[in-house]
Each structure stands twice: as structure tokens, then as C-alpha cells.
Design an enzyme around this catalytic site. Structure first.
Site, PDB file in Angstrom:
ATOM      1  CB  CYS A 167      11.983  41.414 -38.053  1.00 34.74           C
ATOM      2  SG  CYS A 167      12.701  42.209 -36.408  1.00 34.74           S
ATOM      3  CB  ALA A 168      13.530  37.413 -42.101  1.00 42.10           C
ATOM      4  CB  ALA A 169       8.670  35.356 -40.756  1.00 41.09           C
ATOM      5  N   PRO A 170       7.207  36.776 -43.327  1.00 39.36           N
ATOM      6  CG  PRO A 170       5.668  36.886 -44.777  1.00 39.36           C
ATOM      7  CD  PRO A 170       6.272  37.846 -43.745  1.00 39.36           C
ATOM      8  N   GLY A 171       9.140  36.445 -45.290  1.00 38.07           N
ATOM      9  CA  GLY A 171      10.389  36.136 -46.152  1.00 38.07           C
ATOM     10  C   GLY A 171      10.501  36.679 -47.604  1.00 38.07           C
ATOM     11  CE  LYS A 229      10.632  44.497 -46.906  1.00 35.14           C
ATOM     12  NZ  LYS A 229       9.378  43.941 -46.185  1.00 35.14           N
ATOM     13  CG  ASP A 255      10.064  36.530 -37.808  1.00 35.23           C
ATOM     14  OD1 ASP A 255       9.974  37.473 -38.556  1.00 35.23           O
ATOM     15  OD2 ASP A 255       9.447  36.309 -36.613  1.00 35.23           O
ATOM     16  CG  ASP A 300      10.790  44.901 -42.995  1.00 34.22           C
ATOM     17  OD1 ASP A 300      10.448  46.051 -43.310  1.00 34.22           O
ATOM     18  OD2 ASP A 300      10.018  43.880 -43.421  1.00 34.22           O
ATOM     19  CB  CYS A 315       4.726  48.433 -43.958  1.00 33.68           C
ATOM     20  SG  CYS A 315       3.966  47.153 -42.901  1.00 33.68           S
TER      21      CYS A 315
END
Ligand SMILES: C[S@@+](CC[C@H](N)C(=O)[O-])C[C@H]1O[C@@H](n2cnc3c(N)ncnc32)[C@H](O)[C@@H]1O
Length: 750
Positions: free
Chosen positions: A181-185, A187, A213, A275, A328
Site C-alpha cells: 500500500c505504497a502511495a504517496p510513496g 516509504k 496501491d 503499511d 499510523c
């Protein structure tokens, strides 16, 4: 070329996208009032977290007080940036001192300081909020510095706690990493930095990152953000994390051509970052609108999706590999309950890793072993207490024991809608080692809240059908809202096999616009590729609506033209098999506009994906390396493709033609005037060489005045500074954006 041997190219991105978090709703117009008037409280939130005892009673006031203060800004210096050392030196020797007075005035000891737990002093904490940095006159110079360095890609603004998960993932340059779940990127950017850490200029690491994502628009932010890393080792994908496909070519190969060679026949990862989308209440300090919207239902509603995404991540992980699960959110239902459920499902095949000895200076707390579930105004200590009618929104896996009625001794839910059993249950305690999870609470080190669990896959997961597995953990309520959600339905579903089993919310709208434009440019190319007759990949057409297919460029005329013009030797830098285009039209000839370079690892994955029928939905891949010149320009030059500024650092060490070497004075003049006649250079020898070089794209490399202005005189290495230029009939013109020119001029003045 920058730390770790890679040169970073400054990129011109006017609207730097910021780290942003899913599920942190954007303020509506009606929220403006509450935000302005700082309604930074919510009684349900307070009741919830007091009851969950996420901090001791005596700490409550400090906890809630810090949540009402704006979050201090944090930023990271990009370790692969060409000017990494210079930037660190400016921070250490200039801003640490010059910002101190301003900090003391607001009661702090220092203005900025390195985060003690981040390696090599690369990450920094400031004692000013983003708003203060923007608005305070005294901080103007610092603000300008941050803005420019972020814009050209030397720095990234990122919340401190969000930098932690990639560090716990223990990534090495040869690893295949999946960021689910990478966006907005932000990490993904860190993961790429690690992958490229020890590479020599121009040499490409063996590893790669798949940044996935489900959200197309947010993926565009990621594509935009990661462009600044100039990487050939990235694939951006748009699959649902929980349905990320199995790519196993053993079956596919039996129907595909035997001639078609697949260096990897199954896509599994050494590392997975999970994430997940979350309620995001750890980001209250920078997204105060969450105060108004917070309710316990959002955490409950996300629990099942979080479990299935994490389970999919584990099934795609190699045995012996590591996965980091993070949110988070401070809510145990999204954190410990999810981790406990995946440990139960995986039986002994997955372990929670002790990370207490890692990043010792990071203050953290152990995961909770006890918590309760809140739903529709009621608190439940055990699943058996939940009235039948309410079980559409509450799952057994949300409780510490994870036990259903059948599992528990007292058992038996009532159908009356009243309590499921007569006796209220004892408080449950989880018997799994959840204390190994990492909780970061805001008042420990003046940050946001965060949760991290590090998992090690010891052996293959137990056999269970994934679809069943997913349904088992979806409440009727979650299923409903999930199915109603706007996620694009994909035409291809997961092949089930035994092994299948919101950070910064201020996403600047302009950045989004920009990202969208860039994406459109890069994927809706029309044109053609001539394919070598003997090797025809099984599928040529785009499978995914709205996305042009990824096609390997095999047109010998184009490839040989490039090699000849730039003097590239296939043995030192292979182009064949590494160049791809995005063309939906493969019938007409000769209209390739952009050519992307992919590393060996990415090439292998793309070939595998083609062999299995393009199950992976590829949004973006590799590094844009060559771009077609306009027809007018091509008349002049003998090669119709110029090298892009992001591709230059990768290919430069292998170029033997179209190179010019300038001393500082001519180099600076070029940057300042942008276009100079060959006869007007200060060094006539340089002017002469410029006049002799073939018309078209060329590279001007800065040398110091002791070096001879000859091609053989300079070896391209870390500190090499070079710019792309266009050689016309009698002049040189820079092909670098104004922002990059200005930044170079500034750096050269130091
Ligand atoms: C917490 S954010 C990720 C932040 C990101 N890792 C970073 O560091 O910039 C969660 C992301 O999950 C994505 N998402 C939501 N549902 C998903 C799903 N089913 N599969 C994959 N991604 C999903 C959202 O679009 C969102 O970008």
C-alpha cells in the site's frame, strides 16, 4: 555521483507531493470553521483511549495535551542525492546555529536537530511546525532552502515516525521488495534509497521494488515522487493488495512458447512492507479535522481489510523473509488485533520478531496484550458478550483471544439481540507475544502516533483457501461498505493456491494535478514497436483498461542507432531486452516516443508477468531514458532520441561519444546564458570541440582547470557534474530546467 555511488539528478517538480495518509478525510468546507476555531477535542476519542489504556492514567494529560499541538516538521536528506554531503554540512554548520535563537524564544533548546535513531544523521526534526516555517519571517531563509532542495529532489519532507518501518524491514540491495500500500510513496522512496545504497555510478543493484496501491490517483503521486530517485529498479502497480496476483509461470509456460526464457518462474519477495490503510488517528497533530470526525467505527471497519492485506503479503513473502506491518493509528483493533489474528492464522509459520535492540534511540512501547471492543455505544470484553444482532460489525478476531463462541468454554450467542451469554466475560488477555510490537506515542519524543510489527516467515503458510480466508474475516458491515467502495473491479481474479493464502494529509492539489499530467504523458503514448519475429511475447495487447501495455522494444534500427550515436557498448551496458515502451498501438511503424530502461530484476518480473497473462497491473515501470526529438530537431541530428535528464546519470558512465568537457568558467556561462555560440566560449579549445561534436544531443561534463579538455581525461564518478545540451549548427543550448540550472549555479558558487 552522490553517496553510495549514485548520482542524483535534480528534478524540477514544482509541487512537491507530501507524505499523505489514506483514510484521513480531507476537510470539507464546513470543517473550516472548526479547524479555524481549534476544536481539538473529542469526548468519544478520549473515552475510547482511556478505556483502552494505551497510556498510564498519570500520563493522560501529557498525552492529550501534545495531541493538541501542531506537529513539528521533519525532513530527510536523500542519501543518493548528489549533494547529500553538502546539504548535511549546511544543516549542521549553518542552520543548527542560525535557527537556535528563534527556537529559544519559543522555549526550545534547538531549532533543528538530527533524529538520533536515523542512520548517518540523514533525518532531521525541527521544533517548528510547517505553518511556522511558512509564515515566520526569521525562518524565511530556512523555508526557501527546504523548498528548493525538496523541489529538486535532494530532500523529502516526511513525518519522523513514518520513516521507521523501512528501517525495521532490514532491506538489502539484492532484495525483491513489495510495498503493498505504497502511495504517496515516502516509504517507497526510502526503500529505493536502500536498494541503491552501495551501487557504483551507473551500476544497477540486483534488487527491485514493486510499489503497489489500489488508488490510481494516489499512485500518480508516487510515480511523481519516485521519479526523483532516477531508478530503473521500480515497478508501480495498481492491484488490490489483498488480491495481489500469484505469478507462477510453471503452468503458464506449458501453454506459452518454450523458447520464451524466464529467469524467474515465480514472483515471491524477500521483504514486504504492509503499511495498510488505517483510521489515521496517530496523525491528529497535523490533521486536526480528525478530531471532529473520529469515531470507533472506522477502526472496526478497517480491521478485516487490514487482516486480508497482511495475509496476502505473508503469502507473497519467501520463507525466511521479513514483513513489516504498520499503521499510523493508535487503535488496538487496527494494530495488535490484526497482528494477533494473522499469527493465529499462520500458526507457527510466522513469528513476531524482537526488535528491541534495533534503533535503540527510538523511544517505543511494547504492544498491548489487553484491549476491548467498542461498537455502537457498547464495550465488549469478549466476543461472547456481543449480541447476535451486533455481530455484523464485530468479529471474534477483534478480541485478544480471537475466540468465537464455539471456541470458548461458555459459548453460545443469544438470538434475542441481548447479551450473548448470561455472565459477562472476564477481561481477555492475548497469549501471543504482542509485547514485541512497537508502539510510538506522541508525547515520548514529540511526534505523531505509530504502530509497527515485524514478522518473520519461518515456513510455508498452512493450507487454506484464500477466498474463504478473506470472507471469514469480513463482517457483513465491512463487506457491504467495501463492496460499495469505488475500487476498480479487476477482470482477473486471484489464482488460489495453498500458499495464497495517512500520514501527512496535506496533499497539495497542484502536486496531484502535476502528477496526473505526468502520468498521462508517460502512459498514453501512441506509437509502435517493431518486434523481432523470433521472440514474440505471448500477450501484446493491453489487458488493463486505461493503461497502455508494457512492450519490450526490439526494433534493431532504433536500438542500434542509439548505441552508435552515443557510443554505448552492449557488453558494458546492455540495451537489448532492457528497453520498454508503453504502446497500445503496435501496428503502425516508427512512432515510439519514450523509451524506458529497466534493470535486470525488473526485466525478469515483466517477462514473468507477460508469461502469466499480465496479471499485475503495471502503472509505471523503469526509468525514462530516451525521448524522441521533434521532427525539426531530428533533421539536424543523426539520432532521433535524446537522453532524458533522469536517465543521464545511469547511462553516462557508459557513453563514449557526444561528450564534451568544460572548465568551470564555460560551464557556469552555459548555465547562466542557456545558449552560447561555439565561438564565444572562454576556452577556445572547448569551443572547438563543441563545434566538432555531431549535431544533436550531447553531454557537457564539468572538469577542473588542471584537467585536459579531452574525452579520455575524465572518469565519471560520484562527484561528476554533467548536463545535457543540444548541439545545433553553431551553438550549444542547455537542456536542463531553470530550477535545476539555478540549483547547480548555487552549488557551484559554494
Ligand atoms: C497509509 S497509506 C500508505 C502510505 C505509504 N506507505 C507512504 O509511506 O507514503 C495507505 C494506502 O493504502 C492504499 N489502499 C487502500 N486500500 C488498499 C488495498 N485494498 N490495496 C492496496 N492499497 C490500498 C491507499 O490508497 C493508501 O494510499
Amino acid at each position: 555521483m552522490g553517496r553510495g555511488g549514485r548520482r542524483h539528478r535534480g528534478r524540477s517538480h514544482r509541487n512537491q507531493s507530501e507524505d499523505s495518509r489514506e483514510n484521513v478525510p480531507k476537510p470539507l468546507k464546513s470543517d473550516a470553521f472548526s479547524i479555524q476555531n481549534r476544536i481539538w477535542s473529542n469526548l468519544d476519542f478520549e473515552e475510547y483511549y482511556k478505556e483502552q489504556r494505551i497510556v498510564k492514567a498519570e500520563e493522560w494529560d501529557s498525552f492529550i495535551e501534545i495531541l493538541r499541538k501542531p506537529l513539528p516538521a521533519a525532513f530527510r536528506v536523500n542519501s543518493n542525492g548528489q549533494f547529500c554531503d553538502e546539504i548535511l554540512s549546511i544543516l549542521e554548520n549553518d542552520f543548527v546555529k542560525s535557527l537556535q535563537a528563534e527556537a529559544v524564544e519559543s522555549g526550545e533548546l534547538e531549532g533543528i536537530k538530527p533524529l538520533p535513531w536515523y542512520p548517518k544523521n540523514l533525518a532531521w526534526h525541527s521544533n517548528f511546525s510547517r505553518k511556522e516555517i511558512r509564515k515566520n519571517q526569521t525562518l524565511e531563509r530556512f523555508h526557501e532552502f527546504l523548498k528548493l532542495e525538496t523541489e529538486v529532489g535532494n530532500m523529502t519532507r516526511q513525518e519522523a515516525v513514518s520513516m521507521v518501518p523501512p528501517l525495521f524491514l532490514d532491506v538489502h540491495p539484492h532484495h525483491f521488495v513489495l510495498d503493498m500500500c505504497a502511495a504517496p510513496g515516502s516509504k517507497t522512496f526510502q526503500l529505493l534509497e536502500i536498494i541503491h545504497e552501495s551501487a557504483e555510478p551507473g551500476s544497477l543493484p540486483n534488487g527491485m521494488v514493486v510499489a503497489n496501491d489500489v488508488d490510481y490517483k494516489r499512485s500518480n503521486l508516487l510515480i511523481h515522487q519516485t521519479k526523483r530517485t532516477c531508478t530503473t529498479n521500480l515497478i508501480v502497480t495498481n492491484n488490490e493488495g489483498q488480491h495481489f496476483p500469484n505469478c507462477n509461470s510453471k503452468r503458464a509456460l506449458s501453454v506459452a512458447s518454450e523458447k520464451y526464457h524466464h529467469p524467474i518462474d515465480q514472483l515471491l519477495f524477500d521483504r514486504v512492507l504492509c503499511d495498510v490503510p488505517c483510521s489515521g488517528d496517530g496523525t491528529l497533530r497535523k490533521a486536526p479535522d480528525i478530531w471532529r470526525r473520529w469515531n470507533s467505527g472506522s477502526g472496526n471497519g478497517l480491521h478485516s481489510l487490514q487482516v486480508v492485506i497482511a495475509m496476502r503479503g505473508l503469502s507473497l513473502l519467501k520463507v525466511g523473509g521479513r514483513m513489516v506491518y504498520s499503521t499510523c493509528s493508535m487503535n488496538p483493533i487496527e494494530n495488535e488485533a490484526v497482528v494477533a489474528e494473522i499469527l493465529r492464522r499462520c500458526e507457527c509459520s510466522v513469528e513476531l520478531v524482537h526488535v528491541s535492540d534495533k534503533l535503540p534511540e527510538l523511544i517505543r512501547r511494547p504492544g498491548l496484550k489487553k484491549w476491548k471492543v467498542h461498537d455502537r455505544g457498547g464495550w465488549y470484553r469478549s466476543y461472547k458478550d456481543v449480541p447476535k444482532l451486533q455481530r455484523d460489525g464485530v468479529l471474534r478476531s477483534m478480541f485478544p483471544s480471537g475466540k468465537s463462541d464455539k471456541d470458548s468454554a461458555t459459548g453460545g450467542g443469544s438470538s434475542s439481540g441481548e447479551m450473548a451469554s448470561d455472565e459477562p466475560a472476564e477481561e481477555e488477555v492475548c497469549d501471543l507475544p504482542l509485547e514485541r510490537c512497537v508502539r510510538i506515542v506522541p508525547h515520548d519524543q514529540n511526534t505523531g502516533g505509530f504502530f509497527i510489527a515485524v514478522l518473520h516467515k519461518v515456513s510455508s503458510l498452512p493450507d487454506f483457501p484464500e477466498k474463504l480466508n478473506q470472507r471469514r474475516n469480513m463482517t457483513a458491515r465491512a463487506r457491504n461498505s467495501y463492496e460499495k467502495s469505488s475500487y476498480e473491479k479487476v477482470s482477473d481474479t486471484v489464482v488460489t493456491q495453498p500458499e495464497d493464502t495517512t500520514e501527512e494529509i496535506i496533499v497539495e492539489e497542484a502536486a496531484l494535478d502535476n502528477g496526473l499530467k505526468l502520468e498521462k504523458e508517460s502512459t498514453s503514448e501512441e506509437g509502435t514497436v517493431e518486434l523481432a519475429k523470433e521472440v514474440v511475447p505471448p500477450v501484446q495487447k493491453g489487458k488493463w483498461k486505461g493503461l497502455d501495455p508494457v512492450v519490450f522494444l526490439r526494433d534493431e534500427t532504433v536500438i542500434n542507432g542509439i548505441k552508435r550515436f552515443y557510443g554505448i557498448n552492449d557488453e558494458s551496458f546492455p540495451l537489448n531486452g532492457h528497453l520498454v515502451t508503453r504502446n497500445s498501438d503496435t501496428t503502425s511503424k516508427g512512432n515510439v516516443k519514450r523509451i524506458y530502461y529497466v534493470s535486470r530484476s525488473v526485466k525478469d518480473v515483466l517477462e514473468l508477468n507477460l508469461a502469466v497473462g499480465q496479471k499485475i497491473k503495471v502503472a509505471s515501470v523503469g526509468l525514462k531514458m530516451f525521448e524522441k526529438q521533434s521532427a525539426r530537431e531530428c533533421e539536424a541530428g543523426s539520432c532521433s532520441f535524446r537522453i532524458t535528464s533522469e536517465g543521464l546519470p545511469v547511462i553516462l558512465p557508459y557513453m563514449t561519444k557526444q561528450l564534451l568537457y568544460a572548465t568551470m568558467v564555460d560551464f557556469k556561462n552555459l548555465l547562466q546564458h542557456k545558449s552560447i555560440k561555439c565561438t564565444d566560449f572562454v576556452h577556445p579549445q572547448f569551443g572547438q570541440k563543441a563545434a566538432e561534436v555531431a549535431e544533436g544531443y550531447c553531454v557537457v561534463i564539468l572538469v577542473d582547470c588542471t584537467q585536459k579538455l579531452e574525452c579520455e581525461a575524465v572518469k565519471v564518478n560520484s562527484p561528476t557534474i554533467a548536463i545535457g545540451c543540444w548541439k545545433g549548427k553553431a551553438s550549444l543550448t542547455v537542456m536542463v530546467t531553470t530550477v535545476d540550472c539555478d540549483q547547480l549555479i548555487q552549488k557551484l558558487a559554494c
